[in-house]
Motif scaffolding. Structure first.
Motif, PDB file in Angstrom:
ATOM      1  N   HIS A  30       3.655 -66.685 109.806  1.00  0.00           N
ATOM      2  CA  HIS A  30       4.931 -67.364 110.056  1.00  0.00           C
ATOM      3  C   HIS A  30       4.885 -68.762 109.419  1.00  0.00           C
ATOM      4  O   HIS A  30       4.821 -69.787 110.106  1.00  0.00           O
ATOM      5  CB  HIS A  30       5.132 -67.460 111.571  1.00  0.00           C
TER       6      HIS A  30
ATOM      7  N   VAL B  34      -1.977 -69.821 118.165  1.00  0.00           N
ATOM      8  CA  VAL B  34      -1.518 -71.189 117.890  1.00  0.00           C
ATOM      9  C   VAL B  34      -2.229 -72.178 118.824  1.00  0.00           C
ATOM     10  O   VAL B  34      -2.514 -71.868 119.991  1.00  0.00           O
ATOM     11  CB  VAL B  34       0.021 -71.299 118.090  1.00  0.00           C
TER      12      VAL B  34
ATOM     13  N   ASP C  54       0.817 -63.008 115.038  1.00  0.00           N
ATOM     14  CA  ASP C  54       1.382 -64.146 114.300  1.00  0.00           C
ATOM     15  C   ASP C  54       0.247 -65.149 114.181  1.00  0.00           C
ATOM     16  O   ASP C  54      -0.182 -65.727 115.172  1.00  0.00           O
ATOM     17  CB  ASP C  54       2.564 -64.681 115.138  1.00  0.00           C
TER      18      ASP C  54
ATOM     19  N   SER D 180      -0.095 -69.272 109.819  1.00  0.00           N
ATOM     20  CA  SER D 180       1.187 -69.969 109.923  1.00  0.00           C
ATOM     21  C   SER D 180       1.128 -71.469 109.662  1.00  0.00           C
ATOM     22  O   SER D 180       1.617 -72.258 110.473  1.00  0.00           O
ATOM     23  CB  SER D 180       1.793 -69.718 111.316  1.00  0.00           C
ATOM     24  N   PRO D 181       0.520 -71.879 108.565  1.00  0.00           N
ATOM     25  CA  PRO D 181       0.451 -73.323 108.308  1.00  0.00           C
ATOM     26  C   PRO D 181       1.800 -73.864 107.848  1.00  0.00           C
ATOM     27  O   PRO D 181       2.665 -73.103 107.421  1.00  0.00           O
ATOM     28  CB  PRO D 181      -0.550 -73.426 107.158  1.00  0.00           C
ATOM     29  N   ASN D 182       1.956 -75.164 107.980  1.00  0.00           N
ATOM     30  CA  ASN D 182       3.109 -75.814 107.386  1.00  0.00           C
ATOM     31  C   ASN D 182       2.739 -76.106 105.948  1.00  0.00           C
ATOM     32  O   ASN D 182       1.844 -76.908 105.692  1.00  0.00           O
ATOM     33  CB  ASN D 182       3.427 -77.101 108.127  1.00  0.00           C
TER      34      ASN D 182
ATOM     35  N   HIS E 112       5.894 -75.168 124.372  1.00  0.00           N
ATOM     36  CA  HIS E 112       6.861 -74.449 123.534  1.00  0.00           C
ATOM     37  C   HIS E 112       6.836 -72.946 123.847  1.00  0.00           C
ATOM     38  O   HIS E 112       7.872 -72.315 124.038  1.00  0.00           O
ATOM     39  CB  HIS E 112       6.540 -74.710 122.059  1.00  0.00           C
ATOM     40  N   PHE E 113       5.625 -72.389 123.902  1.00  0.00           N
ATOM     41  CA  PHE E 113       5.545 -70.941 124.127  1.00  0.00           C
ATOM     42  C   PHE E 113       5.903 -70.559 125.559  1.00  0.00           C
ATOM     43  O   PHE E 113       6.514 -69.518 125.787  1.00  0.00           O
ATOM     44  CB  PHE E 113       4.171 -70.405 123.707  1.00  0.00           C
TER      45      PHE E 113
ATOM     46  N   TYR F  19      12.495 -75.867 116.019  1.00  0.00           N
ATOM     47  CA  TYR F  19      11.366 -74.933 115.995  1.00  0.00           C
ATOM     48  C   TYR F  19      11.625 -73.746 116.952  1.00  0.00           C
ATOM     49  O   TYR F  19      11.437 -72.584 116.601  1.00  0.00           O
ATOM     50  CB  TYR F  19      10.138 -75.735 116.426  1.00  0.00           C
TER      51      TYR F  19
ATOM     52  N   GLY G 189       5.304 -72.303 107.925  1.00  0.00           N
ATOM     53  CA  GLY G 189       6.209 -73.431 108.120  1.00  0.00           C
ATOM     54  C   GLY G 189       6.653 -73.898 106.737  1.00  0.00           C
ATOM     55  O   GLY G 189       6.045 -74.775 106.145  1.00  0.00           O
TER      56      GLY G 189
ATOM     57  N   ASP H  85      12.000 -69.678 116.466  1.00  0.00           N
ATOM     58  CA  ASP H  85      11.153 -68.707 117.161  1.00  0.00           C
ATOM     59  C   ASP H  85      11.972 -67.682 117.934  1.00  0.00           C
ATOM     60  O   ASP H  85      11.558 -66.523 118.060  1.00  0.00           O
ATOM     61  CB  ASP H  85      10.149 -69.420 118.078  1.00  0.00           C
TER      62      ASP H  85
ATOM     63  N   GLN I 234       0.639 -76.445 121.752  1.00  0.00           N
ATOM     64  CA  GLN I 234       2.005 -75.919 121.712  1.00  0.00           C
ATOM     65  C   GLN I 234       2.323 -75.049 122.923  1.00  0.00           C
ATOM     66  O   GLN I 234       3.286 -74.281 122.909  1.00  0.00           O
ATOM     67  CB  GLN I 234       2.225 -75.128 120.413  1.00  0.00           C
TER      68      GLN I 234
ATOM     69  N   GLU J 298       9.519 -69.632 108.133  1.00  0.00           N
ATOM     70  CA  GLU J 298      10.683 -70.167 108.849  1.00  0.00           C
ATOM     71  C   GLU J 298      11.950 -70.073 108.007  1.00  0.00           C
ATOM     72  O   GLU J 298      13.031 -69.821 108.536  1.00  0.00           O
ATOM     73  CB  GLU J 298      10.417 -71.626 109.241  1.00  0.00           C
TER      74      GLU J 298
ATOM     75  N   TYR K 136       0.610 -64.845 119.581  1.00  0.00           N
ATOM     76  CA  TYR K 136       0.821 -66.069 118.811  1.00  0.00           C
ATOM     77  C   TYR K 136      -0.483 -66.839 118.822  1.00  0.00           C
ATOM     78  O   TYR K 136      -0.862 -67.400 119.851  1.00  0.00           O
ATOM     79  CB  TYR K 136       1.907 -66.935 119.443  1.00  0.00           C
TER      80      TYR K 136
ATOM     81  N   HIS L 257      -5.862 -75.290 111.004  1.00  0.00           N
ATOM     82  CA  HIS L 257      -5.309 -73.986 110.642  1.00  0.00           C
ATOM     83  C   HIS L 257      -6.390 -72.944 110.440  1.00  0.00           C
ATOM     84  O   HIS L 257      -6.131 -71.758 110.504  1.00  0.00           O
ATOM     85  CB  HIS L 257      -4.447 -74.101 109.390  1.00  0.00           C
TER      86      HIS L 257
HETATM   87  N1  ARG Z   1       3.768 -73.750 111.672  1.00  0.00           N
HETATM   88  C1  ARG Z   1       3.341 -74.043 113.012  1.00  0.00           C
HETATM   89  C2  ARG Z   1       2.305 -75.163 112.971  1.00  0.00           C
HETATM   90  O1  ARG Z   1       1.591 -75.321 112.006  1.00  0.00           O
HETATM   91  C3  ARG Z   1       2.737 -72.847 113.716  1.00  0.00           C
HETATM   92  C4  ARG Z   1       3.648 -71.652 113.842  1.00  0.00           C
HETATM   93  C5  ARG Z   1       3.152 -70.669 114.843  1.00  0.00           C
HETATM   94  N2  ARG Z   1       3.987 -69.511 115.009  1.00  0.00           N
HETATM   95  C6  ARG Z   1       5.153 -69.490 115.636  1.00  0.00           C
HETATM   96  N3  ARG Z   1       5.839 -68.366 115.686  1.00  0.00           N
HETATM   97  N4  ARG Z   1       5.647 -70.545 116.228  1.00  0.00           N
HETATM   98  O2  ARG Z   1       2.184 -75.879 113.959  1.00  0.00           O
END
Ligand code: ARG
Length: 658
Positions: free
Chosen positions: A160, A412, A120, A123-125, A419-420, A388, A162, A392, A416, A339, A410, A134
């Motif tokens: 993934h 990332v 994964d 995964s940008p927003n 979160h993980f 979020y 956002g 996930d 974060q 998402e 992941y 990113h």
């Molecule tokens: N979109 C999130 C961000 O930019 C990262 C996502 C990472 N992947 C995940 N499965 N949470 O911070």
């Protein structure tokens, strides 16, 4: 073949007489730092001293007595307190290096147990400009995918996106109130980015106005306390005591400085709006913008037709934008399940967790309480919104059902990790304990000032602007006309453009990957494209030399391979280059063990340096002996294959001339 594991196997066989965990003990084998002590060093005799109750040198001797390496090494030597030094035989190195010419895997053997990894990454927003942070996820994730595939594992890549968060509420709000239709028709993403920034700065403005007075007071109080503490520390007679106080006052000063920084930051946000009368007037009319934006997001999630239609309209443009970056960087995904894809599954996930007794209501929200965490994982807010983490969890379940992965990475940002940690703690509770889950975390990209890098604003905002800058910097650094005109034949304009592009884009990737992923690094375009140092330009230069030699002899890699001339290593520079070429599998193993492509970068840089020493000391076409000539030529070809393949695994192309 991987030299280190081959030697470890032999070592383990020799250790079997002494210990009951020979494979473990045999791991204590390292490449030597100093070539005078051989190529590899087994350091296991010293730690066995207690266990076997004998002097380490004696233990080392016993290991050596049973060690069968004569087919590849000279007689092992015992040195110092009990190091076992191993020196590979030159004929063995030559033969193994020759074999590289016909081996597209360059010595990498298929894994005993192939894994299936889902990565994964990126995964940008979307809906806000993709920024340099990113890049790290994109570049590291892509390199890992390439390396694991090359190692013979199955890899599934998933972006993934956002594509469903608050940022859409922001552009929906912005569109409804501030859109410039003509601008949107002409350049939709630029207009969406403008709207995003405008809404963002209005939200920031209002919250900064509220936060400023208290932040000022805090900063002033801390400043006074710090000053007093410093004064007090100066007056203390006792040295140790003074030192202790000084430490405390320094800590206070740091806090005061941070608080002052915060004030400056908030003031900045206020000024940004107040400096512009029109914007200030708008701010006055949109005082509840923060909650209004949240409402727009909530309406989108609840299926409001107007907001959904806007989302449908915006998304393709946002995707085009990031796809352009992916295309420039040669990044591909097997899946792009953002998402939004998981949104319909979220109520079911919450329901299931509640029914299983894993989640429960707490102050109106639905939470999963985890024994080792201070705060619970919230999966549904009071107002019904999902989070979020909920997404996930749904993603994890979906991946488990649809992709037979045994491991999920992941890639990332380190920020974060909480979160993980929580997500990974919940996984076994919902029957997903068989999945190996890894947060492949990474540090921050810093500007030259040591603060998190912000990409400049303007038309070509964000990442694309950065790529353009890198290409321009590469053009200046390596394609200056004075230099390229001297090449024979001189480089054409098209070639110069291509070189600048390959090196510019490559520099962004290379500089990022060169730092261990967990460390922060300073972003400096000038250094990244320089010809000296651990840079992509240096590697390209070395690679171009290999191609230059082939051109000078009007031959090709294929011709050299077909000639089947054996490599023999006589000169030091030949030997150390050939040995380096044999270590690609070792470097890739390191990448896989630590999920860190920097091990491959280090390896390639070392190899390129060894090649340049060889290049300076071991002429090919000027060698008198045809056998030496043919052997060196074969070594050049092996080098070119290793560098090209290695850079390819980092996602970087090569140039034939520069
Ligand atoms: N979109 C999130 C961000 O930019 C990262 C996502 C990472 N992947 C995940 N499965 N949470 O911070």
């Amino acid at each position: 073949m991987q030299i280190a594991s081959l030697l470890k196997q032999r070592l383990a066989a020799a250790l079997a007489h002494l210990v009951d965990d020979p494979d473990e003990v045999a791991q204590m084998l390292r490449p030597t730092q100093d070539p005078r002590f051989g190529d590899y060093q087994a350091n296991c005799a010293m730690p066995l001293k207690q266990r076997l109750n004998r002097p380490p040198r004696e233990i080392a001797q016993q290991i050596v007595d049973h060690l069968q390496v004569a087919d590849l090494c000279h007689e092992p030597e015992i040195a110092g307190p009990g190091f076992i030094n191993l020196r590979l035989r030159d004929d063995w190195i030559g033969e193994a290096a020759t074999a590289l010419l016909d081996d597209s895997a360059l010595g990498v053997e298929p894994p005993e147990q192939p894994r299936t990894l889902l990565i994964d990454f990126s995964s940008p927003n979307v809906a806000k400009p993709m920024h340099v942070g990113h890049i790290r996820s994109t570049v590291i994730g892509d390199a890992l995918a390439r390396c694991f595939r090359f190692l013979g594992h199955r890899v599934i890549t998933d972006n993934h996106l956002g594509d469903w968060g608050t940022q859409f509420g922001m552009i929906i709000y912005g569109y409804k109130h501030f859109v410039d239709q003509a601008a949107f028709e002409a350049a939709p993403v630029a207009e969406l980015v403008r709207l995003y920034r405008m809404v963002n700065s209005l939200i920031d403005y209002h919250s900064a106005v509220v936060a400023l007075p208290e932040a000022r007071t805090t900063a002033e109080t801390l400043r006074e306390e710090a000053d007093q503490a410093r004064q007090a520390a100066q007056d203390i007679e006792d040295k140790a005591e003074r030192k202790r106080h000084k430490k405390q006052s320094d800590a206070l000063s740091r806090r005061a400085a941070a608080a002052a920084d915060k004030v400056v930051g908030l003031q900045h946000k206020v000024d940004a709006v107040e400096a512009d009368d029109t914007l200030l007037a708008v701010a006055g009319q949109h005082t509840t913008i923060a909650t209004d934006v949240l409402n727009e997001t909530a309406k989108l999630h609840q299926g409001d037709p107007e907001n959904r239609a806007l989302w449908d309209r915006f998304l393709p443009h946002c995707q085009d934008e990031i796809n352009r970056v992916y295309q420039r960087l040669d990044i591909h995904f097997d899946h792009t399940l953002g998402e939004s894809f998981y949104h319909p599954m979220l109520p079911g996930v919450v329901q299931e967790l509640k029914e299983a007794g894993l989640a429960r209501d707490s102050e109106g929200a639905v939470c999963i309480f985890l024994p080792d965490f201070d705060a619970p994982m919230i999966i549904q807010k009071k107002d019904g919104a999902f989070l979020y983490g909920t997404t996930d969890l749904a993603t994890l379940k979906y991946r488990n059902e649809h992709f037979a992965a045994d491991e999920i990475l992941y890639v990332v940002d380190s920020r974060q990790s909480d979160h993980f940690d929580k997500l990974f703690a919940v996984a076994p509770l919902i029957g997903l304990g068989h999945l190996r889950l890894r947060h492949v975390n990474f540090g921050t990209v810093l500007g030259e000032d040591g603060k998190p890098l912000k990409t400049r604003s303007g038309n070509n905002a964000g990442l694309e602007g950065l790529l353009d800058d890198a290409v321009a910097a590469a053009m200046d650094a390596v394609c200056d006309p004075d230099r390229t005109a001297k090449l024979d034949p001189p480089l054409s304009e098209a070639e110069r453009q291509r070189i600048a592009r390959v090196i510019g884009h490559g520099a962004i990737k290379y500089a990022d990957l060169a730092h261990h992923r967990t460390s922060d690094y300073r972003f400096s375009l000038q250094k990244m494209v320089a010809l000296e140092g651990n840079t992509v330009a240096y590697l390209q230069y070395a690679y171009a030399r290999t191609q230059g030699i082939l051109r000078a002899g009007q031959t090709s890699e294929d011709d050299v391979r077909k000639a089947e001339h054996p490599i023999s290593v006589a000169a030091d520079a030949e030997r150390s280059l050939a040995l380096a070429l044999l270590r690609l599998p070792e470097a890739l193993q390191q990448v896989a063990d630590d999920y860190a492509p920097s091990a491959l970068v280090d390896y390639l840089y070392e190899t390129a340096r060894k090649y340049m020493v060889f290049n300076d000391n071991c002429p090919v076409w000027k060698a008198d002996d045809p056998a030496v000539q043919a052997s060196r030529l074969a070594l050049v070809v092996a080098t070119s294959r290793v560098i090209r393949t290695g850079l390819g695994l980092l996602g970087i192309e090569v140039v034939e001339r520069m």
